[in-house]
Design a protein around this motif. Structure first.
Motif, mmCIF file in Angstrom:
data_model
loop_
_atom_site.group_PDB
_atom_site.id
_atom_site.type_symbol
_atom_site.label_atom_id
_atom_site.label_comp_id
_atom_site.label_asym_id
_atom_site.label_seq_id
_atom_site.Cartn_x
_atom_site.Cartn_y
_atom_site.Cartn_z
ATOM 1 N N GLN A 255 0.803 -1.221 0.000
ATOM 2 C CA GLN A 255 0.000 0.000 0.000
ATOM 3 C C GLN A 255 0.839 1.276 0.000
ATOM 4 O OE1 GLN A 255 -2.374 0.117 3.564
ATOM 5 N NE2 GLN A 255 -0.637 -0.289 4.912
ATOM 6 N N ASP A 256 2.105 1.197 0.394
ATOM 7 C CA ASP A 256 2.945 2.387 0.424
ATOM 8 C C ASP A 256 3.576 2.707 -0.926
ATOM 9 O OD1 ASP A 256 2.330 2.661 3.060
ATOM 10 O OD2 ASP A 256 4.264 2.003 3.842
ATOM 11 N N ILE A 257 3.416 1.833 -1.897
ATOM 12 C CA ILE A 257 3.884 2.139 -3.249
ATOM 13 C C ILE A 257 2.899 3.124 -3.864
ATOM 14 C CG2 ILE A 257 4.299 1.167 -5.549
ATOM 15 C CD1 ILE A 257 5.266 -1.397 -4.125
ATOM 16 N N THR A 258 3.415 4.229 -4.370
ATOM 17 C CA THR A 258 2.558 5.356 -4.744
ATOM 18 C C THR A 258 1.855 5.123 -6.083
ATOM 19 O OG1 THR A 258 4.293 6.533 -5.961
ATOM 20 C CG2 THR A 258 4.187 6.894 -3.576
ATOM 21 N N PRO A 259 0.755 5.837 -6.310
ATOM 22 C CA PRO A 259 0.072 5.765 -7.614
ATOM 23 C C PRO A 259 1.019 6.110 -8.769
ATOM 24 C CG PRO A 259 -1.336 6.840 -6.016
ATOM 25 C CD PRO A 259 -0.008 6.646 -5.343
ATOM 26 N N TRP A 260 1.916 7.069 -8.549
ATOM 27 C CA TRP A 260 2.864 7.436 -9.612
ATOM 28 C C TRP A 260 3.795 6.274 -9.925
ATOM 29 C CZ3 TRP A 260 4.887 9.521 -13.633
ATOM 30 C CH2 TRP A 260 6.268 9.511 -13.839
ATOM 31 N N GLN A 261 4.313 5.617 -8.891
ATOM 32 C CA GLN A 261 5.220 4.494 -9.122
ATOM 33 C C GLN A 261 4.517 3.378 -9.888
ATOM 34 O OE1 GLN A 261 6.334 4.037 -4.929
ATOM 35 N NE2 GLN A 261 8.467 4.508 -5.449
ATOM 36 N N LYS A 262 3.260 3.121 -9.543
ATOM 37 C CA LYS A 262 2.504 2.077 -10.249
ATOM 38 C C LYS A 262 2.196 2.487 -11.688
ATOM 39 C CE LYS A 262 -0.475 1.701 -6.738
ATOM 40 N NZ LYS A 262 -1.591 1.256 -5.867
ATOM 41 N N LEU A 302 11.770 0.652 -4.850
ATOM 42 C CA LEU A 302 10.457 1.298 -4.765
ATOM 43 C C LEU A 302 10.243 1.937 -3.405
ATOM 44 C CD1 LEU A 302 8.297 -1.348 -6.629
ATOM 45 C CD2 LEU A 302 8.280 1.100 -7.161
ATOM 46 N N TYR A 303 10.637 1.242 -2.332
ATOM 47 C CA TYR A 303 10.475 1.793 -0.986
ATOM 48 C C TYR A 303 11.494 2.899 -0.705
ATOM 49 C CZ TYR A 303 7.615 -2.415 -0.280
ATOM 50 O OH TYR A 303 6.654 -3.400 -0.391
ATOM 51 N N ASN A 304 12.371 3.146 -1.665
ATOM 52 C CA ASN A 304 13.338 4.248 -1.559
ATOM 53 C C ASN A 304 13.130 5.279 -2.673
ATOM 54 O OD1 ASN A 304 15.511 3.888 0.663
ATOM 55 N ND2 ASN A 304 15.223 1.828 -0.150
ATOM 56 N N GLY A 305 11.900 5.414 -3.139
ATOM 57 C CA GLY A 305 11.534 6.485 -4.041
ATOM 58 C C GLY A 305 11.755 6.232 -5.518
ATOM 59 N N SER A 306 12.305 5.084 -5.871
ATOM 60 C CA SER A 306 12.615 4.792 -7.269
ATOM 61 C C SER A 306 11.440 4.101 -7.953
ATOM 62 C CB SER A 306 13.856 3.889 -7.329
ATOM 63 O OG SER A 306 14.208 3.587 -8.654
ATOM 64 N N ILE A 307 11.559 3.950 -9.275
ATOM 65 C CA ILE A 307 10.674 3.051 -10.012
ATOM 66 C C ILE A 307 11.433 1.731 -10.122
ATOM 67 C CG2 ILE A 307 9.366 2.663 -12.131
ATOM 68 C CD1 ILE A 307 8.549 5.214 -10.591
ATOM 69 N N GLY A 308 11.117 0.792 -9.246
ATOM 70 C CA GLY A 308 11.815 -0.489 -9.223
ATOM 71 C C GLY A 308 11.056 -1.526 -10.031
#
Length: 831
Positions: A255-262, A302-308
């Motif tokens: 749930q902490d993965i942001t809409p932008w990352q997805k 991803l949990y560090n702000g990247s697009i993983g």
């Protein structure tokens, strides 16, 4: 006009000059890429040669070495202008990742794309692809790439696991013929144990990003955190019968993965699909590979702000060519082409979306400073065990998670142990993590008591909350609080300076105590252990306390007092000297409750019968954490042990049924300690001399089997009712038993299967489940019923020896810190 012509000629000659200097992989290696598996030293040489030839566009970083001494490399590639100001780019990027106010001009700041290859050694196409990527990005011959590199810095790590990859490549190259045999039953497609997937110590490095237990991970993550890319791709291989996989990922997505990352994963996926569609290549998305467990090469970024993202090419065991189930022949050249295509496609998308990526990246960290990602704003971890608390602090530090210590007020929060809201008082050494910080999301993911899981069809464990992992009392608070002090207050215990003490006493309960015992025993100093609590001179000592008696040691040990003092100082372990064995409470020192501890002579069983990962955990723990050198033997030799050479035998998770014989039983009866871990227990069920029995599910007499409710559309999903991908259970301990020293009345374990056993009729039922044992994680309805009660930790006496049953893995991936205390007790304590 003449001047313009001259400039064009100069520009053309410059490109020709660059191309002449940078060799293609084929030219350098002496064979066509994809016709041979390249040894790591040649890969390293190619990267060095290319970096030298294209120094204006490539900077090579050697960031460490593996356990076997192979270099770990990262090539940083961009335009000459960007390489010339690379340190400024890196520093600016870290300013963006700090979340604070800064004057970084996003329009002139390049995006950073990190490409990681070959974390699993036998997924060996990746490193070959990395050489092709390096050439095409550094040679100047690819004009599209040249344009993309104007606003993008690419970091290529060609091989995250050189030891494992060379293990695979050396095997394959040694058995392949003049032409590859595409028959999947041919020996070139069947690796011998342990295979090339893991590293030197047989660890899966793709499960180690957050925990950083392994040398390669520690060094790589130190470099990663110096760069903090906007996009990270982890290149893998899967079964050669599967088509290519790329993002977007499957559920569950944390749930902490942001809409932008997805949403950006979808953008990348569509671009990859465009190129695959042009070639008619098959692929799939949104299946199998989820985004939950925090220690993967896609989730950690991803949990560090990247697009993983993870990319998976079909190819494990494929060699140079293999016939698939569809009758097609998949070649290494095909696999390279697919990985190369997605790599270049991702670079293209990263470059095109340069401004948006940097803008969202900056917002991500700014948001982290003002809004907690979950329902809790602070976490408080109590210093029940100071050693484990310090190790938790070390893990947080490695992951750049901020914390402080101490407070003096009352607070209220979710108690991890009782699973209720409780009031408590902050103490001086309480470790406090306030999640309003740059690494807010990672801190929350690692510490939250319960991880929300939207789909049971997950690829890995579903619970890992660090207070459970470290066996520490903790609270999750909705209130935002901060610690007052940057470090612990460690009051030194002053040793009494007696000239001729009766004994020296040491506490017991963590890895440092094990190291102390090992050091004393190596000095041939006899060490006793209290199997009951006692008090002397008004001070209480717990069961497990180590005792060195002067009289029984000084005749054989010269300068005993100084040796004990030196060991205490070197290991920073306080020692208490006492003048009397006449205790205030408990038993006097002449009692039998203070047995001498035997020096363990340990053997671990290895080979094709054994899980290589389970073997590696034991091997690494004994050798790396404790400094021991265990004997490593084959399963066929366990019936020929000599008790004076081996007194402790460890059977990691595996299948040993055909090797359990009278010779092993005789060795146990002479005083041997047999440790059976996980499925090794299954090998002795219903065998004479082993009293362990499996607990079977209770079926009521009149209960009729329920018809299947499984829909065909869900045929590839897990059987949820019976699933337990990895959940945390509280094991109730017999705290008077030596296995509970330093642990207490309960112990948190990670349960990854439904196996549980009946309490022993004769023996010690040390650790058992009850109907309230489940603490966190996904467990299906039927599995939950089966795990309501039963034995997980037991000991059976057998002659002069003992058999230890450990149904769960206390050394799970070497990050389950409280389990190390349990396993240390298994090996060293007397029972």
């Amino acid at each position: 006009m003449k001047k313009l012509f001259t400039l064009c000629v100069l520009a053309l000659s410059s490109v020709i000059y660059v191309n002449a200097q940078v060799k293609t992989p084929d030219e350098f290696l002496g064979y066509e890429l994809g016709t041979h598996f390249t040894a790591h030293h040649k890969v390293a040489e190619y990267f060095r040669q290319t970096a030298n030839a294209a120094s204006k566009n490539v900077k090579l970083i050697e960031y460490g070495k593996t356990n076997e001494g192979r270099p770990l490399l990262a090539a940083v590639i961009s335009s000459a202008e960007n390489i010339n100001k690379l340190e400024q780019i890196r520093s600016n990027n870290l300013l963006l990742a700090s979340g604070g106010a800064n004057s970084v001009d996003l329009a002139s700041q390049p995006t950073i794309l990190w490409l990681s290859y070959n974390v699993h050694g036998n997924e060996a196409n990746s490193t070959e692809t990395a050489m092709k990527m390096l050439y095409n990005l550094s040679s100047g011959s690819n004009q599209q790439a040249n344009n993309w590199l104007k606003n993008t810095v690419v970091i290529i790590d060609p091989c995250l696991n050189p030891d494992g990859r060379d293990r695979y490549a050396n095997y394959f190259n040694s058995v392949v013929g003049e032409k590859p045999n595409a028959d999947p039953s041919s020996r070139e497609h069947i690796e011998p144990w342990p295979g090339g997937r893991p590293n030197h110590y047989y660890f899966d490095l793709n499960r180690d990003w957050a925990w950083q237990t392994q040398l390669e991970s520690k060094q790589r993550l130190a470099l990663y955190n110096q760069w903090m890319p906007q996009v990270h791709v982890d290149f893998h291989e899967q079964s050669y019968n599967d088509p290519y996989y790329f993002a977007p990922a499957a559920e569950p997505v944390h749930q902490d993965i942001t809409p932008w990352q997805k949403s950006f994963q979808v953008v990348v996926g569509k671009n990859n699909a465009k190129y695959f569609d042009e070639q008619g290549w098959q692929y799939f998305t949104k299946e199998r590979f989820d985004l939950l467990y925090p220690s993967y090469g896609d989730t950690y970024p991803l949990y560090n702000g990247s697009i993983g993202m993870t990319y998976e090419q079909g190819g494990i065991r494929a060699g140079l060519a293999v016939v698939t189930n569809d009758g097609d022949t998949l070649t290494l050249k095909d696999r390279i082409a697919h990985h190369y295509t997605t790599g270049m496609s991702t670079l293209e998308v990263t470059s095109i979306n340069h401004n948006k990526l940097l803008d969202e990246y900056k917002k991500y960290f700014q948001q982290s400073l003002v809004t907690a990602p979950g329902m809790y704003k602070s976490y408080v971890i109590k210093p029940d065990n100071l050693s484990r608390l310090k190790k938790l602090a070390e893990l947080l530090t490695k992951n750049k998670i901020e914390f402080a210590f101490g407070g003096d007020k009352s607070a209220r929060g979710y108690d991890y142990d009782t699973q209720k809201e409780e009031s408590f008082t902050l103490g001086r050494n309480d470790l406090i993590v306030n999640v309003l910080q740059p690494r807010s999301v990672l801190a929350n993911v690692l510490l939250e008591p319960q991880t929300m899981v939207t789909d049971s069809n997950t690829y890995d464990i579903t619970a890992w909350a660090l207070p459970y992992v470290y066996g520490l009392k903790a609270y999750a608070l909705k209130e935002s609080i901060k610690g007052k002090f940057p470090s612990l207050d460690e009051s030194k215990v002053v040793s009494s300076n007696l000239d001729k003490p009766l004994a020296w006493l040491f506490n017991w309960g963590n890895s440092e105590d094990l190291q102390l015992l090992i050091t004393l025993q190596k000095e041939n100093i006899k060490v006793r252990q209290a199997d009951q609590p006692f008090s002397v001179n008004g001070k209480d000592y717990a069961a497990g306390t180590l005792i060195v008696l002067r009289a029984e040691n000084e005749k054989s040990i010269k300068d005993l007092k100084n040796k004990v003092a030196q060991v205490s100082t070197r290991l920073n372990k306080p020692v208490q000297a006492i003048a009397t064995g006449f205790v205030d409470k408990g038993k006097d020192f002449g009692s039998s409750v203070y047995p001498i501890l035997k020096q363990p002579k340990i053997a671990i069983v290895s080979g094709s019968e054994v899980s290589s990962l389970a073997f590696g955990e034991v091997w690494y723990y004994l050798e790396h954490d404790l400094g021991l050198t265990p004997s490593i033997i084959n399963a066929r030799d366990i019936n020929n042990l000599e008790i004076n050479k081996i007194n402790t035998l460890i059977l990691p998770d595996g299948s040993y049924s055909s090797f359990i014989d009278e010779g092993l039983k005789a060795w146990i009866s002479k005083g041997g300690k047999l440790v059976l871990m996980e499925d090794a227990i299954e090998s002795v069920l219903d065998r004479k001399g082993f009293d362990i029995k499996k607990k079977e599910a209770v079926v009521k007499k009149d209960e009729k089997p329920e018809p299947s409710k499984l829909l065909f559309k869900n045929k590839d999903k897990d059987d949820y009712e019976n699933s337990i991908p990895g959940a945390i259970y509280k094991v109730m301990m017999d705290q008077s038993h030596p296995l509970a020293y330093g642990i207490g009345k309960s112990y948190y374990t990670l349960k990854t299967d439904r196996k549980v056993y009946e309490p022993l009729l004769k023996g010690w039922n040390v650790g058992q489940l009850n109907d309230k044992s489940l603490m966190a994680g996904v467990v299906g309805k039927k599995a939950r019923q089966e795990l309501k009660n039963g034995l997980l930790i037991g000991i059976q006496d057998s002659g002069k020896g003992s058999i230890v049953y450990l149904a769960n893995d206390p050394l799970f991936r070497n990050f389950w810190e409280s389990g190390k205390t349990l396993f240390g007790n298994v090996i060293f304590c007397s029972y």
